[in-house]
Design a protein around this motif. Structure first.
Motif, PDB file in Angstrom:
ATOM      1  N   SER A  24       0.874  -1.002   0.083  1.00 30.09           N
ATOM      2  CA  SER A  24      -0.127   0.051  -0.069  1.00 30.09           C
ATOM      3  C   SER A  24       0.718   1.328  -0.025  1.00 30.09           C
ATOM      4  N   PHE A  28       2.185   1.588  -8.013  1.00 28.30           N
ATOM      5  CA  PHE A  28       3.096   0.313  -8.281  1.00 28.30           C
ATOM      6  C   PHE A  28       3.291  -0.112  -9.765  1.00 28.30           C
ATOM      7  N   TRP A  52       4.993  -5.649 -11.005  1.00 27.50           N
ATOM      8  CA  TRP A  52       3.586  -5.567 -10.894  1.00 27.50           C
ATOM      9  C   TRP A  52       2.866  -5.133 -12.155  1.00 27.50           C
ATOM     10  N   THR A  73      -3.763  -7.724  -8.698  1.00 27.47           N
ATOM     11  CA  THR A  73      -3.789  -6.232  -8.698  1.00 27.47           C
ATOM     12  C   THR A  73      -4.811  -5.398  -7.808  1.00 27.47           C
ATOM     13  N   ASN A  76      -4.148  -5.344  -4.364  1.00 24.50           N
ATOM     14  CA  ASN A  76      -2.605  -5.062  -3.894  1.00 24.50           C
ATOM     15  C   ASN A  76      -2.167  -5.938  -3.042  1.00 24.50           C
TER      16      ASN A  76
END
Length: 124
Positions: A24, A28, A52, A73, A76
């Motif tokens: 977080s 990303f 990512w 994704t 997260n």
């Protein structure tokens, strides 16, 4: 950027375990999320990593075919699915974030954010 690793525990040889890393506080798309592990008296060693954006992956030879790194994704989250666990897999497992070229994914010096470790113990 904050990372939170979880999912460790005590398992028997041959068992499976899934580690989670919640990421977080950042953007990303350029990140690589890596898993490393460290046993008492040993240096931290690379386990696996995933980009990512795109989902490219890289594994240490010692875990290829047994461990799988993946991501969701939308949540997260990055996961490390560990199958056919061995006593030598016993370690504290850490997730880290960095932005680096593929050849550097296994080098911990390029990761600049780390979560706390989660202990994995494989013992009969």
């Amino acid at each position: 950027v904050q990372l939170q690793a979880s999912g460790g525990g005590l398992v028997q040889p041959g068992d499976s375990l899934r580690l989670s890393c919640a990421v977080s506080g950042g953007t990303f798309n350029n990140y690589v999320v890596g898993w490393f592990r460290q046993s008492p008296g040993k240096e931290r060693e690379f386990v696996a990593a995933i980009r990512w954006a795109g989902g490219n992956t890289k594994y240490a030879e010692s875990v290829k075919g047994r461990f799988t790194v993946s991501k969701v994704t939308a949540k997260n989250m990055v996961y490390l699915q560990m199958n056919s666990l061995k006593p030598e897999d016993t370690a504290a497992y850490y997730c880290g974030v960095g932005t680096m070229i593929f050849s550097a994914w296994s080098d911990e010096q390029y990761y600049y954010y780390w979560g706390q470790g989660t202990q994995v113990t494989v013992s009969s």
